[in-house]
Design a protein around this motif. Sequence first.
Motif, PDB file in Angstrom:
ATOM      1  N   SER A  44       0.853  -1.183   0.000  1.00 42.46           N
ATOM      2  CA  SER A  44       0.000   0.000   0.000  1.00 42.46           C
ATOM      3  C   SER A  44       0.896   1.243   0.000  1.00 42.46           C
ATOM      4  O   SER A  44       1.859   1.327   0.749  1.00 42.46           O
ATOM      5  N   THR A  45       0.560   2.188  -0.860  1.00 46.33           N
ATOM      6  CA  THR A  45       1.318   3.439  -0.888  1.00 46.33           C
ATOM      7  C   THR A  45       0.434   4.589  -0.462  1.00 46.33           C
ATOM      8  O   THR A  45      -0.765   4.611  -0.762  1.00 46.33           O
ATOM      9  N   GLY A  46       0.985   5.489   0.272  1.00 48.02           N
ATOM     10  CA  GLY A  46       0.235   6.641   0.733  1.00 48.02           C
ATOM     11  C   GLY A  46      -0.710   6.314   1.868  1.00 48.02           C
ATOM     12  O   GLY A  46      -0.792   5.186   2.335  1.00 48.02           O
ATOM     13  N   GLY A  47      -1.436   7.309   2.321  1.00 47.70           N
ATOM     14  CA  GLY A  47      -2.475   7.274   3.303  1.00 47.70           C
ATOM     15  C   GLY A  47      -2.430   6.330   4.372  1.00 47.70           C
ATOM     16  O   GLY A  47      -3.036   5.953   5.198  1.00 47.70           O
TER      17      GLY A  47
END
Length: 51
Positions: free
Chosen positions: A48-51
């Motif tokens: 998962s990338t970001g947030g």
Amino acid sequence: MGDSNYKRKQVNSGLNLGIAQSSTINGTAAVQWNDLSIDDQLWKSSVSTGG
């Protein structure tokens, strides 16, 4: 990480981890069952990338 699916077998019970009725709804129960070779017992890793 590859594109392969895998099964998660619990050490103490020897049962596979699954999601009740292959649901994608938040809060769905995780269950342990014998190896039934069904989709709700297959897992895939993702990044998962970001947030």
